[in-house]
Design a protein around this motif. Structure first.
Motif, PDB file in Angstrom:
ATOM      1  N   UNK A 157       0.796  -1.232   0.000  1.00  0.00           N
ATOM      2  CA  UNK A 157       0.000   0.000   0.000  1.00  0.00           C
ATOM      3  C   UNK A 157       0.820   1.269   0.000  1.00  0.00           C
ATOM      4  N   UNK A 158       2.141   1.130  -0.008  1.00  0.00           N
ATOM      5  CA  UNK A 158       2.998   2.317  -0.035  1.00  0.00           C
ATOM      6  C   UNK A 158       3.194   2.759  -1.481  1.00  0.00           C
ATOM      7  N   UNK A 159       3.464   4.054  -1.667  1.00  0.00           N
ATOM      8  CA  UNK A 159       3.642   4.576  -3.017  1.00  0.00           C
ATOM      9  C   UNK A 159       5.121   4.680  -3.350  1.00  0.00           C
ATOM     10  N   UNK A 160       5.422   4.428  -4.610  1.00  0.00           N
ATOM     11  CA  UNK A 160       6.807   4.522  -5.046  1.00  0.00           C
ATOM     12  C   UNK A 160       6.826   4.978  -6.497  1.00  0.00           C
ATOM     13  N   UNK A 161       7.508   6.080  -6.752  1.00  0.00           N
ATOM     14  CA  UNK A 161       7.506   6.664  -8.086  1.00  0.00           C
ATOM     15  C   UNK A 161       8.217   5.789  -9.114  1.00  0.00           C
ATOM     16  N   UNK A 162       9.027   4.837  -8.650  1.00  0.00           N
ATOM     17  CA  UNK A 162       9.659   3.906  -9.595  1.00  0.00           C
ATOM     18  C   UNK A 162       8.644   2.931 -10.197  1.00  0.00           C
ATOM     19  N   UNK A 163       7.520   2.754  -9.509  1.00  0.00           N
ATOM     20  CA  UNK A 163       6.493   1.810  -9.954  1.00  0.00           C
ATOM     21  C   UNK A 163       5.314   2.544 -10.585  1.00  0.00           C
ATOM     22  N   UNK A 164       4.823   3.553  -9.902  1.00  0.00           N
ATOM     23  CA  UNK A 164       3.625   4.246 -10.376  1.00  0.00           C
ATOM     24  C   UNK A 164       3.664   5.718 -10.010  1.00  0.00           C
ATOM     25  N   UNK A 165       3.316   6.540 -10.971  1.00  0.00           N
ATOM     26  CA  UNK A 165       3.247   7.990 -10.762  1.00  0.00           C
ATOM     27  C   UNK A 165       1.866   8.543 -11.067  1.00  0.00           C
ATOM     28  N   UNK A 166       0.978   7.695 -11.617  1.00  0.00           N
ATOM     29  CA  UNK A 166      -0.345   8.148 -12.031  1.00  0.00           C
ATOM     30  C   UNK A 166      -1.411   7.172 -11.535  1.00  0.00           C
ATOM     31  N   UNK A 167      -2.661   7.655 -11.548  1.00  0.00           N
ATOM     32  CA  UNK A 167      -3.777   6.812 -11.118  1.00  0.00           C
ATOM     33  C   UNK A 167      -5.046   7.252 -11.838  1.00  0.00           C
ATOM     34  N   UNK A 168      -6.007   6.314 -11.953  1.00  0.00           N
ATOM     35  CA  UNK A 168      -7.322   6.666 -12.479  1.00  0.00           C
ATOM     36  C   UNK A 168      -8.057   7.513 -11.453  1.00  0.00           C
ATOM     37  N   UNK A 169      -8.817   8.472 -11.927  1.00  0.00           N
ATOM     38  CA  UNK A 169      -9.493   9.371 -10.982  1.00  0.00           C
ATOM     39  C   UNK A 169     -10.513   8.607 -10.133  1.00  0.00           C
ATOM     40  N   UNK A 170     -10.553   8.932  -8.865  1.00  0.00           N
ATOM     41  CA  UNK A 170     -11.425   8.295  -7.872  1.00  0.00           C
ATOM     42  C   UNK A 170     -12.790   8.969  -7.847  1.00  0.00           C
ATOM     43  N   UNK A 171     -12.803  10.275  -8.075  1.00  0.00           N
ATOM     44  CA  UNK A 171     -14.039  11.040  -8.163  1.00  0.00           C
ATOM     45  C   UNK A 171     -13.803  12.223  -9.095  1.00  0.00           C
TER      46      UNK A 171
END
Length: 456
Positions: free
Chosen positions: A90-104
């Motif tokens: 559940x931790x964020x890491x810019x090496x893996x992901x920098x973007x996400x689908x909008x939640x709302x």
């Protein structure tokens, strides 16, 4: 070869369903425009930092993250492998992901306002109708991909904005013939509850637990609060608060007795009384507008009025909700910009209308007239006539190849087409056509030149 299927929590929409959904969209859109709101669209994905931390711990867990592209480079791939375990936790890491689908749609809207603040006329009123994505557990009325229809007002502290939004809800659901309860509370009242419990620092814990009251019941809410280190005396105060009932006026009086000494509580009560005063004489809101102090709405960004819509005659969760968020854009570098907004849950509204059979019958039809295909010369004459009808906005189509009458009639029946026009050899010679109404069985032969005046 494996049988094709859909990702869990998503759906295909057939023509009939699309028409029904468009009926809802168009009804909502027309009311937004009626109240002076302007359209806006934002990208399906946002930078992860734009979304994270805006929805509370529960909401953050439901954000769909997008893996970075470009991991074909060996060095990047090895670095990503080393960090992937942290992302799974559940931790964020810019090496893996920098973007996400909008939640709302609210946070992307706040980001848009912050980026364009100097060019916007305040107060800025926008509406937005687009899909959002949440990694939630799929169930009836809850999907992983679904549409929201939002309208928001930023740049004004006036409670007239809340009155407008409540009336938008009332107008839309009146047009859709859905009987609803428009429930209202105020986050200042919830803050006052935490204050009189001597536990202001646990406001989020309290509201998160209260927000589950309808789903899990009072005893499990109390259990959850005990796990969050609230004591029995605090639980008794919260239970007393959640037990307030009666008319809107009786509820307000009971609340004053409980939290009336809190300054922030007094402010919250004043705001509800202001809205109640404006809505009490509105015929659309009679037996509809309900003060509900159990309403919490778990999203962290609400600061004042909170609203939720429940359908009266259907067993389903909320079909709309929203509230005031007077500090949302500060996270994007634009502090002290007030805002308030609401959202329609189109997918649940659809389910309610389907269950209660509220959709108009004529939504099932797109083609009004089918021209029979009886041969090359006949179809050419029919096609010219068909184009003339299309020019006056009568929807038509021609059967794709010459076939027996029975097969063409069955096609019209399956597509729920009301009229067929037949031009055969005799009609070609006499410059006539035969028009049959498949609903009534009525059949007429008229001159082809008179077709444009025919009442389809």
């Amino acid at each position: 070869m494996a049988k094709p299927n859909l990702p869990q929590g998503t759906r295909d929409f057939s023509a009939i369903i699309v028409r029904k959904r468009n009926f809802i969209f168009n009804t909502i859109r027309s009311v937004f425009e009626l109240y002076g709101f302007q359209p806006l669209e934002t990208p399906a994905m946002e930078n992860l930092e734009t979304l994270m931390g805006k929805y509370g711990d529960e909401g953050d867990k439901l954000i769909f993250k997008i893996l970075n592209n470009g991991l074909d480079h060996p060095e990047k791939r090895e670095k990503a492998k080393a960090e992937f375990a942290k992302v799974v936790e559940g931790k964020n890491n810019s090496n893996i992901t920098e973007r996400a689908l909008r939640y709302d749609l609210t946070i992307p809207f706040a980001r848009f306002v912050a980026m364009n603040y100097g060019q916007l006329t305040m107060p800025f009123k926008r509406y937005q109708i687009q899909p959002v994505w949440r990694a939630d557990k799929p169930q009836r009325g809850r999907y992983r991909e679904f549409y929201q229809c939002d309208c928001d007002i930023v740049g004004s502290y006036s409670l007239l904005n809340e009155v407008e939004l409540i009336n938008i809800y009332a107008t839309v659901f009146n047009k859709l013939n859905i009987a609803v309860e428009i429930k209202i509370n105020n986050r200042k009242i919830l803050a006052a509850l935490a204050e009189i419990c001597n536990s202001s620092e646990k406001l989020t814990d309290i509201t998160t637990a209260i927000d589950k009251l309808d789903k899990i019941g009072i005893e499990k809410v109390k259990t959850e609060l005990l796990q969050r280190n609230l004591n029995e005396n605090q639980l008794n105060i919260i239970e007393q608060y959640l037990s307030i009932n009666g008319s809107n006026e009786n509820k307000l009086q009971a609340l004053k007795n409980l939290i009336g000494k809190s300054e922030i509580g007094k402010k919250g009560i004043e705001e509800i009384e202001y809205i109640l005063n404006y809505t009490s004489e509105n015929t659309n809101l009679q037996n509809t507008f309900v003060i509900d102090f159990t309403l919490a709405r778990g999203l962290n960004y609400y600061t004042g009025t909170i609203i939720e819509i429940k359908a009266k005659n259907a067993q389903i969760g909320s079909i709309g909700g929203g509230g005031r968020y007077d500090d949302l854009t500060s996270t994007f570098g634009v502090p002290n910009l007030p805002g308030v907004g609401i959202s329609f849950g189109v997918d649940r509204i659809y389910d309610v209308m389907e269950e209660l059979q509220l959709f108009p019958e004529n939504l099932h039809t797109s083609t009004q007239v089918l021209f029979f295909n009886l041969g090359d010369a006949e179809s050419k004459a029919a096609y010219n006539l068909m184009q003339q009808l299309r020019s006056i906005n009568i929807s038509c189509e021609m059967y794709h190849e010459p076939q027996k009458f029975d097969k063409q009639f069955k096609y019209a029946d399956k597509k729920n087409i009301t009229y067929v026009i037949i031009i055969g050899t005799k009609e070609m010679e006499e410059k006539t056509c035969t028009i049959k109404n498949l609903k009534t069985g009525e059949q007429k032969t008229i001159q082809q030149k008179e077709v444009l005046q025919y009442s389809f």
